[in-house]
Every structure is written in C-alpha cells, then in structure tokens.
Design a protein around this motif. Sequence first.
Motif, mmCIF file in Angstrom:
data_model
loop_
_atom_site.group_PDB
_atom_site.id
_atom_site.type_symbol
_atom_site.label_atom_id
_atom_site.label_comp_id
_atom_site.label_asym_id
_atom_site.label_seq_id
_atom_site.Cartn_x
_atom_site.Cartn_y
_atom_site.Cartn_z
ATOM 1 N N LYS A 164 0.743 -1.192 0.037
ATOM 2 C CA LYS A 164 0.068 -0.040 -0.119
ATOM 3 C C LYS A 164 0.771 1.369 0.012
ATOM 4 N N LEU A 213 2.339 1.801 -3.337
ATOM 5 C CA LEU A 213 1.579 2.476 -4.212
ATOM 6 C C LEU A 213 1.163 3.910 -4.034
ATOM 7 N N LEU A 232 -9.322 3.415 -1.404
ATOM 8 C CA LEU A 232 -8.623 2.915 -2.425
ATOM 9 C C LEU A 232 -7.905 1.377 -1.578
ATOM 10 N N VAL A 235 -5.975 -1.761 -1.125
ATOM 11 C CA VAL A 235 -5.092 -2.480 -1.633
ATOM 12 C C VAL A 235 -4.715 -3.765 -1.233
ATOM 13 N N PHE A 279 -7.536 -2.260 -5.736
ATOM 14 C CA PHE A 279 -6.359 -2.344 -6.677
ATOM 15 C C PHE A 279 -5.552 -3.496 -6.138
ATOM 16 N N ASN A 314 -2.769 -5.511 -6.239
ATOM 17 C CA ASN A 314 -1.096 -5.171 -6.380
ATOM 18 C C ASN A 314 -0.239 -6.575 -6.658
ATOM 19 N N LEU A 353 -9.208 -2.961 -10.256
ATOM 20 C CA LEU A 353 -8.294 -2.800 -11.204
ATOM 21 C C LEU A 353 -6.890 -3.588 -10.627
ATOM 22 N N LEU A 354 -5.763 -3.494 -11.452
ATOM 23 C CA LEU A 354 -4.610 -4.275 -11.006
ATOM 24 C C LEU A 354 -3.396 -3.762 -11.572
ATOM 25 N N VAL A 397 -0.296 2.194 -12.792
ATOM 26 C CA VAL A 397 -0.382 3.299 -11.728
ATOM 27 C C VAL A 397 -1.011 4.629 -12.381
ATOM 28 N N LEU A 400 -4.763 3.737 -12.963
ATOM 29 C CA LEU A 400 -5.324 3.743 -11.845
ATOM 30 C C LEU A 400 -5.822 5.330 -11.496
#
Length: 661
Positions: free
Chosen positions: A33, A36, A101, A103, A131, A133, A254-255, A264, A267
């Motif tokens: 996290k 990101l 968000l 993660v 997301f 990750n 999303l990934l 990124v 995102l």
Amino acid sequence: MSNAQDKAASSSRPAEGAQPRAVALIGPQGSGKSTLFDALLAAAGSPSPRRADSRARAMGTELRLGHCDFLGEPWALLDCPGSVEFAQEAAAALAVADLALVVCEADPARAAALAPAFHALEQAGLPAMVFVNKADTLGETRIRDTIAALQAHSRRPLVLRQVPIREGGQVTGYVDLVSERAYRWRKGEPSELIRIPEQMQAREAEARAALAEALADHDDALLEKVVEDTLPTPEDLYRPLHADVVAGALDPVLLGAAERRHGVLRLWKALRHDAPTPQETAARRGIAPEGEALAQCFRTVHAGHGGRLSYVRVWRGSLKDGATVNGARIGGITRFPAGEPAKVAEAGMGEIVALGRLEGVTTGATLSPSGTAPALTFPEPPPPVYALAIATEDRKDDVRLSGALQRLVEEDPSLGIQHDPETGQIVMSGQGDIHLGHAVARLAEAHGLRVSTTRPRIAYKETIRASARHHARHRRQTGGHGQFADVTLEVSPRPRGEGFTFEDRIVGGAVPRKFIPAVGEAAEEAAKKGPLGNPVVDIHVTLLDGAFHTVDSSDMAFATATRMAMQEALAKADPVMLEPVDHVTVLVPQDSTAAAQRLLSGRRGQILGYAEKPDWPGWDEVEALVPEAELHDLIIELRSLTMGLGTYRRRFDHLAEARGR
C-alpha cells in the motif's frame, strides 16, 4: 525550498474552480500500500512525504498525507497504517475521505485479511475501488479466483475493470474492459498500447459482459442493451460506473504492480473519473451546502516546537488564518506538499490542512465560527485488547507523566489511560503489544520520559464460605479518660454480587444507639482487607451483643473493637479468594473457529457457544467466560492463530472462586 519542493508546493494548491478530492489508501501490512502511495505521488510529479522515523516506517504506525496535482486537479492522498493495531488512524482517515482505495495482494489465500476493511467501508457507506497489487506475481493464478476469494468477505459486488494479459506464463499487462484497450507494461516507462491478443478476445468479451450486467442493475438504458444483446459503447459503461462508485453500489477492481509502477497511471485516470467530489461526499454525510464554514478534525498531533496541529477536512466554506472556530483562534494553516510544511492564508472547501494552536479541540470535533454546528459522525475507538501498568523510572517525573499521557491520548484516541483505585497502578490499554510499545517509545522520544512496564495486577477479592462469630474487647487506660468497648459480631456469607450489609440485634441497650453507626462503618472499613489480603465482598455482619462504659466508651473505642472482631471472625469463616471473570466475545474467520475455542478452553474458559457474525460473511463469534487473569496476552496468541485477523471484546461478568490453571 528546493525547486522540486517549490514545484510540489505550487502543484498542491487547488487550481481555480477545482475541487480538491481525498483518497485514503487502506490495506493489510505487506500488500504494498505505501509503495503504491509513493508511486501515485511520483506519477503526479510530487515527491513522497518523508516518514517521521524508521520505527514508523518498519511498523506502519504513521498516517502519511500527500498533496499533489494530477492533470490540473488537486488531490490529497492519505496512506493509512496497515497494522491492525493502528486501525483507528485508518478509520479517522476514512471519515474524511471521498473514496477508499483498498490495496490487496494477488494471492487468494490472503483475501481474508481484507474482511475488516470491507466491513468498515460498508458500515460507513464510503465508496471504494480495489487495486490488486503485485499482479505480476499472479503466475497461473486466475484473477477471477482472487476476486472470488475477496468477494467472500465483501457484501458489495466486486467487479473486474481490467483482466490480465499473460505471455509465457507471466502477467505482462492488461485489457481495460471499459475502453477495450490493451496495454503491455514496460519497466520504467509508460505502458505500451497494443492490440488485444487473439487468445484474450474471448476472455475479454466474457469479462466485459459481466461488467455490463453488473452496471445494468442500476441503469435502465444499459439494461435495455444487455437484454437486447447489443454491445455497449465505452460511454454506455463510463456513465453508470461513475454513478455506482459514487453510490457505493459496487467496487471496481483494477490491477498493477506498484513497485514497478505498472498500472499506476491507469489507476490515476480511474480515480479522476470515478472518485466522488467533496460536494458529493458532503451530501452523503448529510452536510447541507449552505451555512457557515464547517470542518472536522480527524487527527491531532503535538509537533514539538511546532505546537499542536489539528488536521481537518473543510466541508463547507473556507477557513482563514486568524479566524475563530469553536472559541479558539486559528494560529496558522499548513499544507504538506512533499512532506514539507507550507503556510497558507486560507483553506477552501474540500481541502485537508493542519490548523495550529486550537487548544481544546479534540479529534472528531466539528469546527465552525459559531461553535454551534451539529456534531458529525466519527468512528469510536475500538475496545482495548491489551494493557500494561506503567510507572516512571524516576519518581520526580510523576507530575510530568500526567500531562504527557494526556497528549498521547489526544493524538491517539484508541489509547486508554486509567488509574486503578484498587491496585494503585496507572494502566495503559490499547490494541496490542506493538501499539503500546509505540506509545512508550513516544513518551521517551517526544516527552523525555522513561517508564517501566509490567503486567497489570488483577483486582482479586475474597469472601467467606461459612458463618463465624467473635467477641472482642478493647480497653485502654491512659490516665484520665480511658477507652472501652465490647462487641460480639457474626459474619456470614451472602449470595455472589449482593455486597456488604450490616445489622444490629442489640436489645436492652447493651450498646447505646449512638455508637452503633460507628460499629457498622468500622465493619465495612475492616472488610476492605481480609485475611488473604484483599477486599472482602458479599458478607453480612451482625452486631449481636456488647458492653460499654459510661465515661470511657466512644465511637473510636467501638470502631477499634469492631476491627479486632472482624479480623478474627473473617479468618474463622473459611475465607476464599475470588477472581474476576469476563464475558469474552472472540471474532475470527470461520476456519479458525475451532482453534479459537481450544485457545479459550486452554485458558480456563467456559465456552458458551458460537455463531456466524451478522453482516460478516465467513466470520464467527465465539462466546466464553474467561478469568481476567488469563486475558493479558490473549490477543497476541489469537492473532498468531488467525494471521493477525482475530480480535475480541470483553466485559466484566462475575466473581468466581480462584482455582488456578
């Protein structure tokens, strides 16, 4: 300021007419996290805020705030601690965010770690995105298996926004299901736009149809196209996707791989398109658009020479330096571009800033010029699960300790400080050994106070199992008036929980009425320390007989005789030690329920039963009666058994005879 810092500072200031939005990054430790968070700021051209110290960096104890500007729009990113022991910091950030968000790792086995986060978002009604990750580590793991594992812990639909592209057994990019564009990741460079691989077309069509069906649940125009088997355009999907995210009706997934900066920018664009505005968030929270300026404090920091800082989100109007809110004058307004403080004259609607010198303003407080604005909801601290008794190493620091502890609690409402009147100890309680260790370290680093810590003493009691009587005579001659009193007392047990009672059965004036209150008070006082060294509870004391002297008897003499009689009578009445027993409710994933029951039984617990926790799919609550003496480190072992997920709450239930392990 360096040129880079100056650029970051200017970019953090809202552009004319822009609406500053706030996103809170949440997720368990190890999910990437914070990586990101750094990647998002870097992609927006803003350096990452520095962490205060290496301990915070290693343990994930510190909330980080980053201001940046992406495509001309101002943003505040809140990097929340991943440790469950600092969950209150994350909860406070969520209270002022427009969107969370979430993660997580790509490994389906780690999905259960997201259950507390999903539940918190559902309770708050906060919109969210997910997301996934480290997607480059998926290997042969299907993304649909990861989503299914996550869905088991979320009541909101989780809908894939992207599907991975695999080449040579590795994930090398993704297909965006809304725009129907494919991208290949490139290390250190923007992703490359490519054709959708032929072998991906069937999977892409299947996933896009699933996305359209999910969005059609709340959009009649799209539903019509789905029913007619008409291919929706990207615009057909963008519109309901934004509406559903804002409404909290679903969470798009999303990934990417934050460490490599993969996914990124995509995102960022999804956040820009779908994150609610502060006006939409204010409306969700029931804040009217009209009225005086309004803000909410979500964090308090004592910044050494910088003084007290109250971090706030402005929900309405604007706040100016020097203005008065809640009866206190604002002593400076600060933003933190690139982690460096930057003073500003004013903060507008939607902004997150720190206000200086607002003494008396507590975390969670609603701020307004009049000081009469209705309170906004704010998360209550979780119940404590671990405690330590603390004492200064130097007694001359005792006076300073009180003020330092007060400041610690102002900074962290999930810390509790109590003076236990029965044991005489100062007890610090919180969310675990790391949490309290961090608080003790803060005392040393921020306040120059070194304290020792020990396991809190248990407030044992005692009672009697038989009746006994004793005659005591107190006589003393000191020249002049002496002292004389004679009493015969009987002590007998009462049912558990019924307390102390006193009765006199004096007939014929053996003890004058004026002395009887002194006997009752002395008997109750004597019960505060029984033959085993603890307060005696649940007894009935009867004054049966006595004698007095017309000159030498007094309240003091009868009190002394009573204490003598009580001491001997209690020792003869089969005294027994009592220990407090708590009603404990343990919350664990269902695959850990049996292990939790064994843990409680091994700590002399009496299992009362278990059931699925309402609104927590896949989780059970186990109820038991457990002696307080067995609960000190329960949370440490419980988390060890449940990958850090288990927790519990407790309340005093009753006193029971202490029988040992």
